[in-house]
Scaffold this active site. Structure first.
Site, mmCIF file in Angstrom:
data_model
loop_
_atom_site.group_PDB
_atom_site.id
_atom_site.type_symbol
_atom_site.label_atom_id
_atom_site.label_comp_id
_atom_site.label_asym_id
_atom_site.label_seq_id
_atom_site.Cartn_x
_atom_site.Cartn_y
_atom_site.Cartn_z
ATOM 1 N N HIS A 74 71.757 26.365 78.699
ATOM 2 C CA HIS A 74 71.651 26.794 80.099
ATOM 3 C C HIS A 74 72.829 27.697 80.458
ATOM 4 O O HIS A 74 73.892 27.604 79.847
ATOM 5 C CB HIS A 74 71.655 25.574 81.026
ATOM 6 C CG HIS A 74 70.741 24.464 80.588
ATOM 7 N ND1 HIS A 74 71.153 23.469 79.730
ATOM 8 C CD2 HIS A 74 69.442 24.213 80.865
ATOM 9 C CE1 HIS A 74 70.137 22.634 79.506
ATOM 10 N NE2 HIS A 74 69.088 23.072 80.176
ATOM 11 N N ASP A 79 74.321 27.729 83.531
ATOM 12 C CA ASP A 79 75.219 26.994 84.435
ATOM 13 C C ASP A 79 75.919 27.935 85.409
ATOM 14 O O ASP A 79 77.107 27.782 85.714
ATOM 15 C CB ASP A 79 76.267 26.196 83.623
ATOM 16 C CG ASP A 79 75.636 25.114 82.767
ATOM 17 O OD1 ASP A 79 74.429 24.856 82.913
ATOM 18 O OD2 ASP A 79 76.360 24.529 81.930
ATOM 19 N N HIS A 82 79.103 18.978 82.468
ATOM 20 C CA HIS A 82 79.639 20.338 82.382
ATOM 21 C C HIS A 82 80.292 20.835 83.669
ATOM 22 O O HIS A 82 80.918 21.898 83.667
ATOM 23 C CB HIS A 82 78.556 21.313 81.897
ATOM 24 C CG HIS A 82 79.075 22.345 80.960
ATOM 25 N ND1 HIS A 82 78.265 23.104 80.147
ATOM 26 C CD2 HIS A 82 80.350 22.770 80.697
ATOM 27 C CE1 HIS A 82 79.008 23.935 79.436
ATOM 28 N NE2 HIS A 82 80.277 23.755 79.753
ATOM 29 N N GLU A 142 78.529 16.893 77.853
ATOM 30 C CA GLU A 142 77.120 16.496 77.969
ATOM 31 C C GLU A 142 76.617 15.623 76.811
ATOM 32 O O GLU A 142 75.415 15.418 76.675
ATOM 33 C CB GLU A 142 76.195 17.711 78.175
ATOM 34 C CG GLU A 142 76.513 18.544 79.422
ATOM 35 C CD GLU A 142 76.094 17.895 80.750
ATOM 36 O OE1 GLU A 142 75.442 16.834 80.717
ATOM 37 O OE2 GLU A 142 76.444 18.454 81.806
ATOM 38 N N ASP A 192 75.595 27.078 75.148
ATOM 39 C CA ASP A 192 74.804 26.206 76.028
ATOM 40 C C ASP A 192 73.347 26.650 75.990
ATOM 41 O O ASP A 192 73.060 27.842 75.832
ATOM 42 C CB ASP A 192 75.370 26.369 77.459
ATOM 43 C CG ASP A 192 75.054 25.202 78.387
ATOM 44 O OD1 ASP A 192 73.930 24.683 78.333
ATOM 45 O OD2 ASP A 192 75.952 24.844 79.171
ATOM 46 N N HIS A 201 76.711 20.402 87.632
ATOM 47 C CA HIS A 201 76.853 20.776 86.210
ATOM 48 C C HIS A 201 76.028 22.017 85.860
ATOM 49 O O HIS A 201 76.232 22.594 84.790
ATOM 50 C CB HIS A 201 76.528 19.593 85.274
ATOM 51 C CG HIS A 201 75.067 19.325 85.053
ATOM 52 N ND1 HIS A 201 74.581 18.721 83.919
ATOM 53 C CD2 HIS A 201 73.995 19.564 85.838
ATOM 54 C CE1 HIS A 201 73.265 18.595 84.004
ATOM 55 N NE2 HIS A 201 72.886 19.110 85.153
ATOM 56 N N ASP A 241 78.565 23.038 75.291
ATOM 57 C CA ASP A 241 77.619 22.024 75.761
ATOM 58 C C ASP A 241 76.799 21.586 74.555
ATOM 59 O O ASP A 241 76.181 22.417 73.876
ATOM 60 C CB ASP A 241 76.722 22.636 76.845
ATOM 61 C CG ASP A 241 75.845 21.622 77.554
ATOM 62 O OD1 ASP A 241 75.320 20.716 76.875
ATOM 63 O OD2 ASP A 241 75.674 21.759 78.778
ATOM 64 N N ASP A 262 74.046 20.420 74.347
ATOM 65 C CA ASP A 262 72.621 20.760 74.408
ATOM 66 C C ASP A 262 72.332 22.171 73.891
ATOM 67 O O ASP A 262 71.168 22.579 73.809
ATOM 68 C CB ASP A 262 72.024 20.498 75.797
ATOM 69 C CG ASP A 262 72.421 21.497 76.873
ATOM 70 O OD1 ASP A 262 72.784 22.642 76.566
ATOM 71 O OD2 ASP A 262 72.346 21.113 78.066
#
Ligand SMILES: [Mn+2]
Length: 360
Positions: free
Chosen positions: A165, A167, A140, A316, A163, A180, A271, A273
């Site tokens: 997260h 980031d 990312h 990712e 995402d 990332h 992302d 994830d």
């Protein structure tokens, strides 16, 4: 009809005789189906694909294999089958950087800086060629160059960051030193004064206002990131809000919020994830309790229907993670489906636009 064949096969099998009927049906469908979503954009979508096999924004091998895996899963064929004109710009190559010692704890800063400069130029070129840009990561950290190049070509954009997260650590707040987990802090005007000078980043300037950023899917946010998000009043729909409101209401609110000022082109930074690891476990930092496959796809369908989706990062995906091969298949195929959703695939079915059907 199998999913892998799709609309091109339908128009062929209907043939010349059935074409008028199909066109009439298409008009009826257009009149009756779109109660909730605005009508799809009329022109054929042209898509420019950039492979960005870059992994040095984090520490796990394999994320650089994803661009080719996404192609091998049939991404290009399936985009064409749903009526997209596709140009593949190939994979970027990134030079090795010697003596790339950590800077303020951040790792591989020089390599990340160089790679993002290369990517920024590539995205700029794809946008100037008039395509919707699909950027296949890679990790990312690539969003730095991707969003930078996008704004360099089209002006200010809205960023939708899907995402687990946020980031948005700065190099000084990051616990891991992996870039990332930092890209949004490099991109926001409001955090410019919080960033130390970084080698190989002199080419870039911040290009996103915190007012134009929306998060969806958050569930693993560091305390410093939470502080930054609250301080800047960044709009964020964590998994708690997704649970409370439902994904349809979330997407309405996202788009209401972003179009409150001017309607800017949308940069979707996706992302993998963000999706629950039950579906997409082949990724470097999986977090339980994520978006379902259906919620993930709904986001792409909804944004496609706005007609404003201008560039998409898919990052990712790591084919070397996941416990068994089936995990990798599921992750890669989900990433492909999300990209198809961004480019016009509808679960109710698609067919080619009228002007691409055979003449009656
Ligand atoms: Mn991320």
């Amino acid at each position: 009809m199998s999913r892998s064949r799709g609309s091109a096969a339908i128009s062929l099998s209907v043939g010349m005789k059935g074409a008028r009927t199909l066109q009439q049906l298409s008009l009826t469908v257009k009149r009756s189906l779109h109660h909730h979503l605005p009508p799809p954009p009329p022109l054929q979508r042209s898509v420019g694909i950039i492979g960005a096999p870059f992994s040095k924004g984090q520490s796990k091998d394999g994320v650089d294999c994803a661009p080719n895996q996404l192609r091998e899963a049939g991404l290009l064929d399936r985009l064409q089958q749903q009526g997209c004109a596709v140009k593949d710009y190939g994979n970027l190559t990134f030079e090795n950087v010697a003596d790339d010692e950590p800077v303020n704890g951040s790792k591989s800063v020089r390599a990340v800086g160089n790679a993002n400069q290369t990517l920024s130029e590539a995205v700029k070129a794809v946008k100037r060629d008039g395509h919707t840009a699909l950027i296949l990561g890679g990790d990312h950290s690539l969003a730095i160059g991707s969003i930078h190049g996008h704004t360099a070509a089209v002006g200010p954009v809205s960023v939708i960051w899907v995402d687990a997260h946020a980031d948005i650590n700065t190099p000084l707040t990051s616990k891991t030193g992996h870039i990332h987990g930092q890209p949004m802090s490099y991109l926001l005007y409001e955090l410019q004064s919080k960033l130390p000078p970084l080698p190989n980043f002199s080419w870039m300037k911040p290009c996103v206002s915190s007012r134009d950023l929306v998060y969806i899917g958050l569930r693993d946010v560091d305390p410093a990131e939470h502080y930054i998000i609250k301080l800047l009043s960044v709009k964020a729909f964590s998994m708690t809000q997704v649970d409370q409101l439902g994904i349809a209401r979330v997407m309405e609110e996202v788009c209401d919020y972003l179009s409150d000022s001017a309607k800017k082109p949308i940069h979707l930074s996706y992302d993998i994830d963000a999706i629950d690891p039950a579906v997409t476990s082949a990724t470097g930092t999986p977090v339980v309790g994520g978006l379902t496959y259906r919620e993930g796809i709904y986001i792409t369908e909804y944004l496609c229907q706005t007609g404003l989706l201008s560039a998409v990062d898919m990052v990712e995906v790591n084919p070397l993670r996941g416990r068994v091969q089936e995990d990798v298949h599921s992750t890669v195929n989900t990433a492909v489906d999300l990209l198809l959703g961004c480019c016009g695939r509808r679960r109710e079915g698609n067919h080619l636009p009228d002007y691409l059907l055979p003449e009656p």
